[in-house]
Write a protein that holds these residues in place. Sequence first.
Motif, PDB file in Angstrom:
ATOM      1  N   VAL A  39       0.836  -1.208   0.000  1.00  0.00           N
ATOM      2  CA  VAL A  39       0.000   0.000   0.000  1.00  0.00           C
ATOM      3  C   VAL A  39       0.870   1.256   0.000  1.00  0.00           C
ATOM      4  N   LEU A  40       1.932   1.259   0.807  1.00  0.00           N
ATOM      5  CA  LEU A  40       2.822   2.418   0.853  1.00  0.00           C
ATOM      6  C   LEU A  40       3.524   2.623  -0.484  1.00  0.00           C
ATOM      7  N   PHE A  41       3.924   1.532  -1.125  1.00  0.00           N
ATOM      8  CA  PHE A  41       4.549   1.639  -2.441  1.00  0.00           C
ATOM      9  C   PHE A  41       3.559   2.224  -3.447  1.00  0.00           C
ATOM     10  N   TYR A  42       2.325   1.761  -3.402  1.00  0.00           N
ATOM     11  CA  TYR A  42       1.299   2.274  -4.311  1.00  0.00           C
ATOM     12  C   TYR A  42       1.092   3.776  -4.114  1.00  0.00           C
ATOM     13  N   LEU A  43       1.019   4.211  -2.859  1.00  0.00           N
ATOM     14  CA  LEU A  43       0.802   5.628  -2.571  1.00  0.00           C
ATOM     15  C   LEU A  43       1.983   6.474  -3.038  1.00  0.00           C
ATOM     16  N   LYS A  44       3.206   5.958  -2.890  1.00  0.00           N
ATOM     17  CA  LYS A  44       4.376   6.712  -3.332  1.00  0.00           C
ATOM     18  C   LYS A  44       4.407   6.818  -4.858  1.00  0.00           C
ATOM     19  N   ILE A  45       3.975   5.764  -5.550  1.00  0.00           N
ATOM     20  CA  ILE A  45       3.915   5.829  -7.012  1.00  0.00           C
ATOM     21  C   ILE A  45       2.870   6.848  -7.450  1.00  0.00           C
ATOM     22  N   ARG A  46       1.706   6.856  -6.792  1.00  0.00           N
ATOM     23  CA  ARG A  46       0.672   7.842  -7.114  1.00  0.00           C
ATOM     24  C   ARG A  46       1.150   9.265  -6.812  1.00  0.00           C
ATOM     25  N   GLU A  47       1.939   9.405  -5.788  1.00  0.00           N
ATOM     26  CA  GLU A  47       2.458  10.713  -5.399  1.00  0.00           C
ATOM     27  C   GLU A  47       3.390  11.291  -6.468  1.00  0.00           C
ATOM     28  N   ALA A 146      11.598 -12.419   3.691  1.00  0.00           N
ATOM     29  CA  ALA A 146      10.470 -11.512   3.524  1.00  0.00           C
ATOM     30  C   ALA A 146      10.560 -10.344   4.499  1.00  0.00           C
ATOM     31  N   PHE A 147      10.920 -10.624   5.766  1.00  0.00           N
ATOM     32  CA  PHE A 147      11.037  -9.542   6.739  1.00  0.00           C
ATOM     33  C   PHE A 147      12.261  -8.670   6.455  1.00  0.00           C
ATOM     34  N   SER A 148      13.304  -9.257   5.895  1.00  0.00           N
ATOM     35  CA  SER A 148      14.463  -8.453   5.497  1.00  0.00           C
ATOM     36  C   SER A 148      14.073  -7.472   4.400  1.00  0.00           C
ATOM     37  N   ILE A 149      13.252  -7.936   3.460  1.00  0.00           N
ATOM     38  CA  ILE A 149      12.749  -7.062   2.395  1.00  0.00           C
ATOM     39  C   ILE A 149      11.908  -5.934   2.980  1.00  0.00           C
ATOM     40  N   ILE A 150      11.021  -6.289   3.913  1.00  0.00           N
ATOM     41  CA  ILE A 150      10.164  -5.278   4.548  1.00  0.00           C
ATOM     42  C   ILE A 150      11.014  -4.270   5.326  1.00  0.00           C
ATOM     43  N   PHE A 151      12.033  -4.759   6.012  1.00  0.00           N
ATOM     44  CA  PHE A 151      12.902  -3.880   6.797  1.00  0.00           C
ATOM     45  C   PHE A 151      13.652  -2.914   5.881  1.00  0.00           C
ATOM     46  N   PHE A 152      14.180  -3.438   4.761  1.00  0.00           N
ATOM     47  CA  PHE A 152      14.879  -2.571   3.806  1.00  0.00           C
ATOM     48  C   PHE A 152      13.921  -1.526   3.243  1.00  0.00           C
ATOM     49  N   ALA A 153      12.707  -1.955   2.889  1.00  0.00           N
ATOM     50  CA  ALA A 153      11.722  -1.022   2.345  1.00  0.00           C
ATOM     51  C   ALA A 153      11.365   0.045   3.376  1.00  0.00           C
ATOM     52  N   ALA A 154      11.245  -0.349   4.650  1.00  0.00           N
ATOM     53  CA  ALA A 154      10.918   0.619   5.703  1.00  0.00           C
ATOM     54  C   ALA A 154      12.023   1.653   5.858  1.00  0.00           C
ATOM     55  N   ILE A 155      13.287   1.218   5.813  1.00  0.00           N
ATOM     56  CA  ILE A 155      14.407   2.161   5.910  1.00  0.00           C
ATOM     57  C   ILE A 155      14.380   3.139   4.734  1.00  0.00           C
ATOM     58  N   ALA A 156      14.108   2.599   3.527  1.00  0.00           N
ATOM     59  CA  ALA A 156      14.059   3.442   2.331  1.00  0.00           C
ATOM     60  C   ALA A 156      12.932   4.462   2.421  1.00  0.00           C
ATOM     61  N   LEU A 157      11.805   4.068   2.995  1.00  0.00           N
ATOM     62  CA  LEU A 157      10.671   4.980   3.126  1.00  0.00           C
ATOM     63  C   LEU A 157      10.914   6.047   4.195  1.00  0.00           C
ATOM     64  N   LEU A 158      11.677   5.706   5.220  1.00  0.00           N
ATOM     65  CA  LEU A 158      11.921   6.648   6.315  1.00  0.00           C
ATOM     66  C   LEU A 158      13.065   7.606   6.010  1.00  0.00           C
ATOM     67  N   SER A 159      14.019   7.183   5.192  1.00  0.00           N
ATOM     68  CA  SER A 159      15.167   8.026   4.859  1.00  0.00           C
ATOM     69  C   SER A 159      14.828   8.888   3.645  1.00  0.00           C
ATOM     70  N   SER A 160      14.961  10.198   3.758  1.00  0.00           N
ATOM     71  CA  SER A 160      14.610  11.079   2.642  1.00  0.00           C
ATOM     72  C   SER A 160      15.499  10.832   1.425  1.00  0.00           C
ATOM     73  N   SER A 161      16.788  10.560   1.640  1.00  0.00           N
ATOM     74  CA  SER A 161      17.697  10.317   0.516  1.00  0.00           C
ATOM     75  C   SER A 161      17.325   9.045  -0.229  1.00  0.00           C
ATOM     76  N   LEU A 162      17.096   7.969   0.514  1.00  0.00           N
ATOM     77  CA  LEU A 162      16.726   6.706  -0.127  1.00  0.00           C
ATOM     78  C   LEU A 162      15.325   6.783  -0.720  1.00  0.00           C
ATOM     79  N   ARG A 163      14.435   7.497  -0.056  1.00  0.00           N
ATOM     80  CA  ARG A 163      13.066   7.638  -0.572  1.00  0.00           C
ATOM     81  C   ARG A 163      13.065   8.373  -1.911  1.00  0.00           C
TER      82      ARG A 163
END
Length: 266
Positions: A39-47, A146-163
């Motif tokens: 859902v977060l990925f979808y919202l970021k793509i729409r953004e 799967a949780f490693s993927i989620i953790f990486f995605a969470a870091i990317a979403l929280l970090s402005s540079s990675l986001r």
Amino acid sequence: GAVILGVWGILLGKRLPAWERWARWAAALLPVSLWNMAVLFYLKIREAYFYDPNWERLQNIFAFSAGDPVYNHLNEGPVLCAIYGPVSVWAFWPAVFAQTPFGVLTIAACLTVFYFFGPIFGLYTAGSFSRGLNEDQKKKSRMTAAFSIIFFAAIALLSSSLRNAGFRIHADAPALGLGALACALLVLRRKDSVLGISMAALAAVLSVWTKQVMVPLLAAMAVYLWAAEGNKVLRRYMGWVLFWGLFVSALFICMFGAEPLFISMF
């Protein structure tokens, strides 16, 4: 959807009585966690539609697809956002096949997410299919991946540079994706595989020709090979980097011209 997946997760955790308590809890939370990430990925793509530079950065792919020069000689042609290598243009070229402006941006935004997250997700997934594990260990390994993927995605979403790199249409995503692919090919290859080290060198060279700041990656991979596998493998890698570097550079110079490339990129 989240409620259904939450119930499914609870049932999944109860169906694994032999697992430790933390592993059952993790299994129960996995479906909802993956749903939230999607859902977060979808919202970021729409953004992406509402970030003006995303539209501006697509002008290069339309110029290229129309046969117009992307890189111009000094005091010639229009001023385009062409300050990076040609790979950054080709990376988003499939977007030109869309029939509407929003379709173009949607494809380009999805490609950005794929380039940035795809190699990392693939690396985690490949590691979860290791040989020599029994069925129970395989399930735990895949859940950990799967949780490693989620953790990486969470870091990317929280970090402005990675986001910004992962969700905004720019040379960053394909450059980092090719860099990650080069590292993955280097680590996962068979130690005696000439093809593996050749493809890793090619991916690294293409990463540099996507965005110039990726040059240190070539040195980092060389240091890793020297420390982990010795001088013989290092020399083989350096030979392939030299070969692909000359080949790709000659190809791009023939296509775009040496002077326009140098003026635009440097």
